[in-house]
Write an enzyme that holds these catalytic residues in place. Structure first.
Site, PDB file in Angstrom:
ATOM      1  N   ILE A   4      97.985  -3.941  25.322  1.00 27.58           N
ATOM      2  CA  ILE A   4      98.952  -2.869  25.017  1.00 27.58           C
ATOM      3  C   ILE A   4     100.316  -3.149  25.632  1.00 27.58           C
ATOM      4  O   ILE A   4     101.350  -2.817  25.001  1.00 27.58           O
ATOM      5  CB  ILE A   4      98.388  -1.499  25.452  1.00 27.58           C
ATOM      6  CG1 ILE A   4      99.313  -0.374  24.986  1.00 27.58           C
ATOM      7  CG2 ILE A   4      98.120  -1.418  26.952  1.00 27.58           C
ATOM      8  CD1 ILE A   4      98.711   0.991  24.997  1.00 27.58           C
ATOM      9  N   HIS A  56      92.711  13.381  34.896  1.00 31.54           N
ATOM     10  CA  HIS A  56      91.734  13.119  35.961  1.00 31.54           C
ATOM     11  C   HIS A  56      92.352  13.145  37.349  1.00 31.54           C
ATOM     12  O   HIS A  56      91.734  12.668  38.302  1.00 31.54           O
ATOM     13  CB  HIS A  56      91.017  11.782  35.707  1.00 31.54           C
ATOM     14  CG  HIS A  56      90.149  11.822  34.487  1.00 31.54           C
ATOM     15  ND1 HIS A  56      89.712  10.700  33.847  1.00 31.54           N
ATOM     16  CD2 HIS A  56      89.677  12.870  33.768  1.00 31.54           C
ATOM     17  CE1 HIS A  56      88.976  11.050  32.793  1.00 31.54           C
ATOM     18  NE2 HIS A  56      88.953  12.358  32.717  1.00 31.54           N
ATOM     19  N   ARG A  87      85.102  -0.366  32.259  1.00 29.74           N
ATOM     20  CA  ARG A  87      83.957  -0.796  31.438  1.00 29.74           C
ATOM     21  C   ARG A  87      84.149  -2.156  30.757  1.00 29.74           C
ATOM     22  O   ARG A  87      83.277  -2.574  30.024  1.00 29.74           O
ATOM     23  CB  ARG A  87      83.661   0.303  30.387  1.00 29.74           C
ATOM     24  CG  ARG A  87      83.192   1.593  31.062  1.00 29.74           C
ATOM     25  CD  ARG A  87      83.026   2.761  30.107  1.00 29.74           C
ATOM     26  NE  ARG A  87      82.635   3.970  30.833  1.00 29.74           N
ATOM     27  CZ  ARG A  87      83.508   4.773  31.462  1.00 29.74           C
ATOM     28  NH1 ARG A  87      84.822   4.491  31.424  1.00 29.74           N
ATOM     29  NH2 ARG A  87      83.111   5.840  32.142  1.00 29.74           N
TER      30      ARG A  87
HETATM   31  N1  APR Z   1      95.416  -3.696  26.586  1.00 32.08           N
HETATM   32  C1  APR Z   1      94.665  -2.950  25.725  1.00 32.08           C
HETATM   33  N2  APR Z   1      93.405  -2.530  26.009  1.00 32.08           N
HETATM   34  C2  APR Z   1      92.903  -2.888  27.214  1.00 32.08           C
HETATM   35  C3  APR Z   1      93.620  -3.659  28.153  1.00 32.08           C
HETATM   36  C4  APR Z   1      94.931  -4.070  27.783  1.00 32.08           C
HETATM   37  N3  APR Z   1      95.698  -4.797  28.608  1.00 32.08           N
HETATM   38  N4  APR Z   1      92.833  -3.829  29.256  1.00 32.08           N
HETATM   39  C5  APR Z   1      91.670  -3.199  29.000  1.00 32.08           C
HETATM   40  N5  APR Z   1      91.714  -2.635  27.787  1.00 32.08           N
HETATM   41  C6  APR Z   1      90.727  -1.779  27.138  1.00 32.08           C
HETATM   42  C7  APR Z   1      89.302  -2.243  27.311  1.00 32.08           C
HETATM   43  O1  APR Z   1      88.946  -3.036  26.208  1.00 32.08           O
HETATM   44  C8  APR Z   1      88.543  -0.923  27.332  1.00 32.08           C
HETATM   45  O2  APR Z   1      88.094  -0.565  26.025  1.00 32.08           O
HETATM   46  O3  APR Z   1      90.827  -0.535  27.794  1.00 32.08           O
HETATM   47  C9  APR Z   1      89.568   0.111  27.770  1.00 32.08           C
HETATM   48  C10 APR Z   1      89.288   0.664  29.159  1.00 32.08           C
HETATM   49  O4  APR Z   1      88.121   1.448  29.051  1.00 32.08           O
HETATM   50  P1  APR Z   1      87.445   2.008  30.384  1.00 32.08           P
HETATM   51  O5  APR Z   1      87.330   0.906  31.363  1.00 32.08           O
HETATM   52  O6  APR Z   1      86.220   2.750  29.947  1.00 32.08           O
HETATM   53  O7  APR Z   1      88.513   3.022  30.972  1.00 32.08           O
HETATM   54  P2  APR Z   1      88.798   4.491  30.469  1.00 32.08           P
HETATM   55  O8  APR Z   1      88.609   4.614  28.988  1.00 32.08           O
HETATM   56  O9  APR Z   1      90.125   4.887  31.008  1.00 32.08           O
HETATM   57  O10 APR Z   1      87.666   5.354  31.236  1.00 32.08           O
HETATM   58  C11 APR Z   1      87.771   6.732  31.115  1.00 32.08           C
HETATM   59  O11 APR Z   1      86.015   6.925  32.769  1.00 32.08           O
HETATM   60  O12 APR Z   1      84.969   6.549  34.786  1.00 32.08           O
HETATM   61  C12 APR Z   1      85.841   7.360  34.107  1.00 32.08           C
HETATM   62  O13 APR Z   1      87.423   8.634  35.249  1.00 32.08           O
HETATM   63  C13 APR Z   1      87.186   7.348  34.762  1.00 32.08           C
HETATM   64  O14 APR Z   1      89.293   7.832  33.700  1.00 32.08           O
HETATM   65  C14 APR Z   1      88.134   7.018  33.626  1.00 32.08           C
HETATM   66  C15 APR Z   1      87.316   7.353  32.394  1.00 32.08           C
END
Ligand code: APR
Length: 239
Positions: free
Chosen positions: A231, A121, A36
């Site tokens: 992170i 997942h 996202r």
């Molecule tokens: N360090 C810290 N935060 C980060 C970094 C980083 N290097 N890269 C990205 N992010 C943050 C982004 O700002 C975002 O808020 O990580 C978050 C990722 O969010 P998503 O893309 O929504 O991923 P996630 O939360 O894992 O999605 C959950 O959604 O579609 C489903 O099954 C899929 O497991 C997934 C679930």
């Protein structure tokens, strides 16, 4: 050292019951896009929304298109663990971290050496025949021409939770148990948008909730320590 990093260091030094809950943002520094963020998977153009493609009914109805997307976008076998994965594995080796609870399916925590990883997942590394349940690895899926098919003729399905599917109840109850007992809960690299995963943090009952994320999340105001940043970089000193 910045104040928030010093506070994190103190929390980690003073605890032997840390639990980590993470998402796709933990793996972006390994070159795997998240979902996202602006450059995430869900913000790219496809014939169908990715959340539609990654659903149970789409897998059943259009397996060829499912696998074309899934093989191109969801399996990244060349990715290597980054400092976030390595730091968490190190903290487990030191007896400080009790469990990694991840929404990721890339297996990078285990590749970094983490032993107790709860994959909410599923994993791209586990694939099974829907007819005879024979297991296949990710290489088999990648090398299959169109729809990966078992020697028995059955269709092979990734052991990944698709939209419209439920999570493994045993893994959920294990995750609840670890979070409920945790002294320190570190949440990182997740937008906390997807339930039931995001709801698990409601089981944390103490006052050392750390949230490490690049962007804001709906749970920011519940963090006792909020760190905005990458992170892998934030945790790099614990590798
Ligand atoms: N360090 C810290 N935060 C980060 C970094 C980083 N290097 N890269 C990205 N992010 C943050 C982004 O700002 C975002 O808020 O990580 C978050 C990722 O969010 P998503 O893309 O929504 O991923 P996630 O939360 O894992 O999605 C959950 O959604 O579609 C489903 O099954 C899929 O497991 C997934 C679930």
């Amino acid at each position: 050292m910045k104040e928030d990093r010093a506070q994190l260091k103190e929390l980690i030094q003073n605890s032997d019951n840390i639990v980590f809950f993470g998402g796709a943002g933990v793996s972006t520094e390994s070159g795997i896009p998240d979902f996202r963020s602006v450059d995430g998977l869900y913000n790219q153009e496809y014939d169908y929304p990715p959340e539609t493609i990654l659903s149970h009914s789409f897998f059943q109805r259009k397996p060829q298109e499912f696998y074309r997307f899934y093989k191109n976008k969801m399996i990244c076998l060349s990715a290597k663990p980054n400092n976030a994965h390595k730091a968490l594995a190190r903290l487990e080796q030191l007896g400080k971290l009790k469990a990694v609870i991840t929404q990721n399916i890339d297996g990078l925590h285990q590749m970094a050496g983490s032993k107790n990883v709860l994959e909410l997942h599923g994993s791209v590394h586990r694939n099974y025949c829907q007819r005879c349940k024979k297991l296949y690895d990710a290489d088999f899926i990648l090398s299959a021409k169109e729809i990966p098919t078992c020697e028995c003729g059955g269709r092979i399905k990734p052991d990944v939770v698709l939209y419209e599917e439920g999570l493994d109840q045993h893994i959920i109850s294990e995750a609840v148990r670890y979070i409920n007992q945790a002294q320190v809960l570190i949440i990182g690299g997740t937008s906390l948008n997807v339930y039931p995963a995001a709801g698990l943090i409601d089981y944390y009952k103490k006052d050392k909730l750390v949230l490490i994320n690049k962007d804001a999340t709906p749970m920011d105001q519940r963090a006792n320590l909020l760190i905005s940043g990458k992170i892998g970089e934030v945790l790099s000193e614990f590798t």
